[in-house]
Write an enzyme that holds these catalytic residues in place. Structure first.
Site, mmCIF file in Angstrom:
data_model
loop_
_atom_site.group_PDB
_atom_site.id
_atom_site.type_symbol
_atom_site.label_atom_id
_atom_site.label_comp_id
_atom_site.label_asym_id
_atom_site.label_seq_id
_atom_site.Cartn_x
_atom_site.Cartn_y
_atom_site.Cartn_z
ATOM 1 N N ASP A 1 0.886 -1.213 -0.073
ATOM 2 C CA ASP A 1 0.103 0.070 0.032
ATOM 3 C C ASP A 1 0.860 1.377 -0.081
ATOM 4 O OD1 ASP A 1 0.782 -0.987 2.494
ATOM 5 O OD2 ASP A 1 -0.733 0.069 3.562
ATOM 6 N N GLU B 1 -0.863 -2.180 5.361
ATOM 7 C CA GLU B 1 0.083 -2.158 6.320
ATOM 8 C C GLU B 1 0.070 -0.903 7.276
ATOM 9 O OE1 GLU B 1 3.269 -0.852 8.922
ATOM 10 O OE2 GLU B 1 2.929 -0.122 6.853
ATOM 11 N N GLU B 2 -0.340 0.475 6.363
ATOM 12 C CA GLU B 2 -0.338 1.719 6.808
ATOM 13 C C GLU B 2 -1.763 1.897 7.579
ATOM 14 O OE1 GLU B 2 2.035 3.670 6.861
ATOM 15 O OE2 GLU B 2 3.520 3.155 5.306
ATOM 16 N N HIS C 1 8.024 8.633 4.601
ATOM 17 C CA HIS C 1 6.812 9.417 4.425
ATOM 18 C C HIS C 1 7.201 10.680 4.169
ATOM 19 C CE1 HIS C 1 4.405 6.622 7.161
ATOM 20 N NE2 HIS C 1 5.570 5.861 6.591
#
Length: 396
Positions: A81, A139-140, A366
Site C-alpha cells: 500500500d 500495512e499503513e 513518508h
C-alpha cells in the site's frame, strides 16, 4: 547454497524488476484500495507459472514456490500500500495519482519480492521445501498481516520462519540493518474528550474553559515518560490533533484530543494506558471539568528472533561482504504490522539502505521527496532469496 547463482539471477532480472517497480510507483494505491497493484502482482505470478490466491485479507496475494506438499515452508512478506502524500519528485515515473505516493518504499518491497519469485521459480527443483510469498495490503492502516494470518497464509504447508525487508533512506545502498530483538513499538490510539461548560468569552467565570483544561491535560500527559516511566524505558505519548471551539468570543464546551501511545512491550503499554486515563480524568476534575478517555490497541511490538536474525546477518556477510551488516543498537518507536508474523513464528525483519551517493536532498520515509536508489533492489532480492534458500536447507 550457490550465492554466485543467486547474484547472477538477480542481475538477469534487475531491469525487469526496475520497470515493474516504476509501474507500481506511478500507480500507487492507498491501504484497502490496492486492487490494481494486486492485479499487477497476480499477472506476473501467472506469467511465471506460480500458483497463488488473490483477494486475501482485502487485496492481498499469497503465492507458493516449491513443493506445495512439503513438510514445511518459509515465508517472505512485502507490503503493497501507499500513502496520502503528494509526490514532488521530478522523475518520469512519478505518481500519476494526485495526493497518493509510495513514500514508504512499499513499491520497492513489492518489486523485490516479485524478483525473488522469478529467481526462486528458476531454482524450484533445488528448493528443500516451499517458499510462500505474502503480498500484504493495508500495512499503513488496519494491519493486513493479521488478516492474512487469520486467512491461513501460514498453513499448508506450515511456515516455520518469515522474512521481510524495509527501505531505509538513512543508510547507503549496500548496507543491511539487522535487529536481533525488539525492533518496533506497539501502538495504541488515544482519544480524549474534555468536557467543560460553554459561555461567553467575556465572562469565563460563568463556564469551564475546556481549551484551558485540555492544555493542562496535554502537558500533564508528558510527565508519564519523564516522571512515571523509568528513564531507561522508551515511552511515547503524543497528542497529534486538538479540535475545539467555534468562535473567538465563545468559551469552548468541549475539546477533542487525538494521539498515539508507543511502547516496546505489553507491560509498559498497559502501564502507560492506565496513567493516561488517570491523569486525563483527574486533571480535568481539578478544574471542574470531565474527561472521557478511549484507548484502542493497534499493532503489537515487533520482536525479531535473535537466532534467526543472527543467521540473517551471517547470510548477509556471505552474500554482500563483511562490512554490509549494521546491527541496530536501539529499537525504533515506529510500528509495523510485520509484528503479527514475528509473534506467530521465529522471524526476522531487516532494513536495506536506499541512499544514493548522488543524492543532494535529505531522504526520509513518508516524505514527498523520498526517492530511493533503485540499486537497492539488488540488495533486497539477494537477501530475500538467499535467506529463503538457506533456511530451507537448514530446517530440521
Amino acid at each position: 547454497m550457490d550465492l554466485n547463482k543467486v547474484r547472477q539471477a538477480v542481475e538477469e532480472v534487475f531491469d525487469e524488476i526496475v520497470a515493474i517497480r516504476r509501474d507500481i510507483h506511478m500507480h500507487p494505491e492507498l491501504s484497502e484500495h490496492e486492487e490494481r497493484t494486486m492485479h499487477v502482482i497476480s499477472d506476473y505470478l501467472t506469467k511465471l507459472g506460480i500458483p497463488h490466491e488473490t483477494n486475501v485479507s482485502g487485496y492481498g496475494v499469497v503465492g507458493i514456490v516449491g513443493d506445495p506438499n512439503a513438510d514445511f515452508a518459509v515465508g517472505i512478506r512485502a507490503d503493497i500500500d501507499a500513502l496520502p502524500i503528494q509526490e514532488e519528485n521530478d522523475v518520469p515515473y512519478a505518481s500519476k495519482n494526485p495526493g497518493v505516493m509510495h513514500a514508504c518504499g512499499h513499491d520497492i518491497h513489492t518489486a523485490c519480492l516479485l524478483g525473488v519469485a522469478r529467481i526462486l521459480k528458476g531454482m524450484e527443483s533445488e528448493l528443500k521445501g516451499a517458499v510462500k510469498l505474502f503480498f500484504q495490503p493495508a500495512e499503513e492502516t488496519i494491519g493486513g498481516a493479521e488478516g492474512m494470518i487469520k486467512w491461513g497464509c501460514m498453513e499448508n504447508p506450515p511456515v516455520k520462519h518469515v522474512f521481510s525487508l524495509h527501505a531505509d533512506p538513512t543508510y547507503p545502498v549496500g548496507k543491511v540493518l539487522v535487529s536481533t530483538g525488539r525492533m518496533n513499538a506497539s501502538t495504541t490510539d488515544l482519544h480524549i474528550r474534555v468536557n467543560g461548560i460553554s459561555c461567553h468569552g467575556a465572562h469565563p467565570d460563568n463556564g469551564i474553559d475546556s481549551i484551558v483544561v485540555a492544555s493542562h491535560v496535554v502537558l500533564a500527559l508528558q510527565t508519564i515518560s519523564s516522571r512515571f516511566a523509568s528513564p531507561t524505558t522508551p515511552v511515547i505519548v503524543t497528542v497529534g490533533s486538538i479540535h475545539g471551539g467555534t468562535k473567538s468570543n465563545i468559551i469552548a464546551g468541549s475539546v477533542d484530543l487525538v494521539g498515539t501511545i508507543r511502547a516496546l512491550d505489553f507491560k509498559t503499554r498497559d502501564f502507560v494506558k492506565a496513567h493516561v486515563e488517570e491523569i486525563a480524568k483527574n486533571t480535568a476534575a481539578a478544574f471542574g471539568a470531565t474527561a472521557e478517555v478511549e484507548l484502542e490497541d493497534g499493532y503489537p511490538p515487533l520482536v525479531n528472533d535473535r537466532a534467526v536474525s543472527m543467521r540473517v546477518a551471517e547470510i548477509c556477510r556471505e552474500a554482500l561482504g563483511n562490512d554490509s551488516v549494521v546491527f541496530m543498537e536501539e529499537p525504533s518507536l515506529g510500528a509495523d504490522d510485520f509484528a503479527y508474523f514475528s509473534a506467530a513464528v521465529p522471524s526476522s525483519y531487516f532494513n536495506i539502505g536506499t541512499m544514493s551517493d548522488k543524492c543532494t536532498t535529505p531522504q526520509m520515509l513518508h516524505s514527498e521527496v523520498f526517492c530511493p536508489d533503485e540499486e537497492c533492489l539488488k540488495v533486497g532480492m539477494v537477501m530475500e532469496a538467499a535467506c529463503a534458500i538457506a533456511f530451507l536447507e537448514e530446517q530440521k
